[in-house]
Write a protein that holds these residues in place. Sequence first.
Motif, mmCIF file in Angstrom:
data_model
loop_
_atom_site.group_PDB
_atom_site.id
_atom_site.type_symbol
_atom_site.label_atom_id
_atom_site.label_comp_id
_atom_site.label_asym_id
_atom_site.label_seq_id
_atom_site.Cartn_x
_atom_site.Cartn_y
_atom_site.Cartn_z
ATOM 1 N N ASN A 238 0.816 -1.216 0.000
ATOM 2 C CA ASN A 238 0.000 0.000 0.000
ATOM 3 C C ASN A 238 0.851 1.268 0.000
ATOM 4 O OD1 ASN A 238 0.936 0.025 2.624
ATOM 5 N ND2 ASN A 238 -1.054 0.288 3.575
ATOM 6 N N TYR A 239 2.122 1.131 -0.324
ATOM 7 C CA TYR A 239 3.011 2.297 -0.336
ATOM 8 C C TYR A 239 3.165 2.859 -1.740
ATOM 9 C CZ TYR A 239 7.107 5.241 0.155
ATOM 10 O OH TYR A 239 7.966 6.299 0.103
ATOM 11 N N ASP A 240 3.561 2.025 -2.678
ATOM 12 C CA ASP A 240 3.796 2.472 -4.050
ATOM 13 C C ASP A 240 2.594 2.103 -4.922
ATOM 14 O OD1 ASP A 240 4.625 3.036 -6.626
ATOM 15 O OD2 ASP A 240 6.546 1.994 -6.450
ATOM 16 N N ASP B 115 2.203 2.134 -7.969
ATOM 17 C CA ASP B 115 2.574 1.437 -9.206
ATOM 18 C C ASP B 115 2.367 -0.072 -9.091
ATOM 19 O OD1 ASP B 115 3.238 3.811 -10.411
ATOM 20 O OD2 ASP B 115 5.412 3.554 -10.159
ATOM 21 N N VAL B 116 2.444 -0.611 -7.871
ATOM 22 C CA VAL B 116 2.225 -2.044 -7.670
ATOM 23 C C VAL B 116 0.826 -2.421 -8.149
ATOM 24 C CG1 VAL B 116 1.970 -3.867 -5.937
ATOM 25 C CG2 VAL B 116 3.882 -2.266 -5.791
ATOM 26 N N LEU B 117 -0.174 -1.628 -7.783
ATOM 27 C CA LEU B 117 -1.552 -1.920 -8.175
ATOM 28 C C LEU B 117 -1.765 -1.719 -9.668
ATOM 29 C CD1 LEU B 117 -3.376 -0.350 -5.106
ATOM 30 C CD2 LEU B 117 -2.679 -2.733 -5.454
ATOM 31 N N VAL B 118 -1.115 -0.732 -10.234
ATOM 32 C CA VAL B 118 -1.185 -0.517 -11.689
ATOM 33 C C VAL B 118 -0.605 -1.722 -12.410
ATOM 34 C CG1 VAL B 118 -0.335 0.893 -13.610
ATOM 35 C CG2 VAL B 118 -1.145 1.995 -11.502
ATOM 36 N N ASP B 119 0.541 -2.209 -11.943
ATOM 37 C CA ASP B 119 1.175 -3.374 -12.565
ATOM 38 C C ASP B 119 0.329 -4.632 -12.401
ATOM 39 O OD1 ASP B 119 3.276 -1.803 -13.396
ATOM 40 O OD2 ASP B 119 4.644 -2.465 -11.809
ATOM 41 N N LEU B 120 -0.302 -4.802 -11.244
ATOM 42 C CA LEU B 120 -1.186 -5.955 -11.052
ATOM 43 C C LEU B 120 -2.336 -5.932 -12.052
ATOM 44 C CD1 LEU B 120 -1.461 -6.336 -7.184
ATOM 45 C CD2 LEU B 120 -0.705 -8.088 -8.789
ATOM 46 N N GLU B 121 -2.961 -4.775 -12.214
ATOM 47 C CA GLU B 121 -4.070 -4.685 -13.168
ATOM 48 C C GLU B 121 -3.588 -4.927 -14.596
ATOM 49 O OE1 GLU B 121 -7.531 -4.630 -15.050
ATOM 50 O OE2 GLU B 121 -7.209 -4.884 -12.903
ATOM 51 N N SER B 122 -2.418 -4.420 -14.945
ATOM 52 C CA SER B 122 -1.860 -4.675 -16.279
ATOM 53 C C SER B 122 -1.636 -6.167 -16.500
ATOM 54 C CB SER B 122 -0.534 -3.927 -16.465
ATOM 55 O OG SER B 122 -0.744 -2.541 -16.420
ATOM 56 N N PHE B 123 -1.159 -6.849 -15.479
ATOM 57 C CA PHE B 123 -0.947 -8.295 -15.564
ATOM 58 C C PHE B 123 -2.270 -9.019 -15.793
ATOM 59 C CE2 PHE B 123 -1.032 -12.391 -13.365
ATOM 60 C CZ PHE B 123 -0.082 -13.081 -14.094
ATOM 61 N N PHE B 124 -3.304 -8.665 -15.004
ATOM 62 C CA PHE B 124 -4.596 -9.326 -15.162
ATOM 63 C C PHE B 124 -5.242 -9.006 -16.500
ATOM 64 C CE2 PHE B 124 -4.471 -10.217 -10.586
ATOM 65 C CZ PHE B 124 -4.923 -11.529 -10.610
ATOM 66 N N GLU B 125 -5.039 -7.800 -17.022
ATOM 67 C CA GLU B 125 -5.565 -7.468 -18.354
ATOM 68 C C GLU B 125 -4.957 -8.373 -19.416
ATOM 69 O OE1 GLU B 125 -4.940 -3.314 -19.081
ATOM 70 O OE2 GLU B 125 -6.537 -2.728 -17.695
ATOM 71 N N GLU C 205 -1.944 -8.532 20.417
ATOM 72 C CA GLU C 205 -1.823 -7.402 21.341
ATOM 73 C C GLU C 205 -2.758 -6.252 20.956
ATOM 74 O OE1 GLU C 205 2.353 -6.527 21.467
ATOM 75 O OE2 GLU C 205 2.840 -8.485 22.328
ATOM 76 N N GLY C 206 -3.972 -6.597 20.538
ATOM 77 C CA GLY C 206 -4.988 -5.604 20.222
ATOM 78 C C GLY C 206 -4.876 -4.962 18.859
ATOM 79 N N LYS C 207 -3.961 -5.419 18.028
ATOM 80 C CA LYS C 207 -3.750 -4.821 16.700
ATOM 81 C C LYS C 207 -3.846 -5.891 15.612
ATOM 82 C CE LYS C 207 -1.745 -0.752 18.129
ATOM 83 N NZ LYS C 207 -2.712 0.259 18.337
ATOM 84 N N VAL C 208 -4.380 -5.504 14.471
ATOM 85 C CA VAL C 208 -4.375 -6.381 13.304
ATOM 86 C C VAL C 208 -2.930 -6.494 12.846
ATOM 87 C CG1 VAL C 208 -5.209 -6.701 10.943
ATOM 88 C CG2 VAL C 208 -6.720 -5.700 12.666
ATOM 89 N N ALA C 209 -2.434 -7.710 12.728
ATOM 90 C CA ALA C 209 -1.004 -7.955 12.516
ATOM 91 C C ALA C 209 -0.616 -7.910 11.039
ATOM 92 C CB ALA C 209 -0.616 -9.296 13.138
ATOM 93 N N LEU C 210 -0.911 -6.794 10.384
ATOM 94 C CA LEU C 210 -0.417 -6.586 9.022
ATOM 95 C C LEU C 210 1.064 -6.245 9.083
ATOM 96 C CD1 LEU C 210 -3.236 -4.408 7.419
ATOM 97 C CD2 LEU C 210 -2.683 -6.786 6.873
ATOM 98 N N GLY C 211 1.800 -6.634 8.060
ATOM 99 C CA GLY C 211 3.206 -6.288 7.979
ATOM 100 C C GLY C 211 3.402 -4.888 7.427
ATOM 101 N N GLN C 212 4.640 -4.435 7.484
ATOM 102 C CA GLN C 212 4.969 -3.117 6.951
ATOM 103 C C GLN C 212 4.614 -3.062 5.469
ATOM 104 O OE1 GLN C 212 9.069 -1.990 7.346
ATOM 105 N NE2 GLN C 212 8.643 0.138 6.896
ATOM 106 N N TRP C 213 3.978 -1.989 5.064
ATOM 107 C CA TRP C 213 3.570 -1.720 3.692
ATOM 108 C C TRP C 213 2.415 -2.601 3.213
ATOM 109 C CZ3 TRP C 213 5.641 2.601 3.903
ATOM 110 C CH2 TRP C 213 6.976 2.804 4.203
ATOM 111 N N GLN C 214 1.835 -3.414 4.097
ATOM 112 C CA GLN C 214 0.703 -4.239 3.675
ATOM 113 C C GLN C 214 -0.602 -3.478 3.850
ATOM 114 O OE1 GLN C 214 1.104 -7.912 5.952
ATOM 115 N NE2 GLN C 214 1.681 -8.946 4.064
#
Length: 139
Positions: free
Chosen positions: A54-56, A58-68, A107-116
């Motif tokens: 969820n940082y860059d 372009d990752v999502l743009v590239d994913l959509e290009s791949f699926f297209e 510990e009361g938090k959703v354990a997503l990793g960095q940049w997830q």
Amino acid sequence: MKQLSQTLAIQTSGRHFYDVTQKVLDWAEQSNFKEGLLTLYVQHTSASLLINENYDPDVLVDLESFFERLVPDGDPLFIHTAEGHDDMPAHIRTALTQTSLSIPIKEGKVALGQWQGIFLYEHRYQSHERRILMHVIGE
């Protein structure tokens, strides 16, 4: 042990990745679970859920290009076109991705990793109201 659930409604405006991370985190925090398992389930056959960067953007743009490229709209191979040329490709995209996610609460938090981030991936070009069932079990 206790459990809690709620439905999150997301209005989409066509094929796109919709970041739902903050809405999920806010709900999970308000649920007051210290340890447990959060399950997210999208109740549709032409949308899916992803955990991805969820940082860059372009990752999502590239994913959509791949699926297209992988599942092109209007491919003459598909006979199921009841709702348009993106109908069957939407179902295939759902089959190739995920309709549910399981994420620990620690510990009361959703354990997503960095940049997830957590994304609803709308596979149709039309707008839809999508429902994500959020369920947590734990203490």
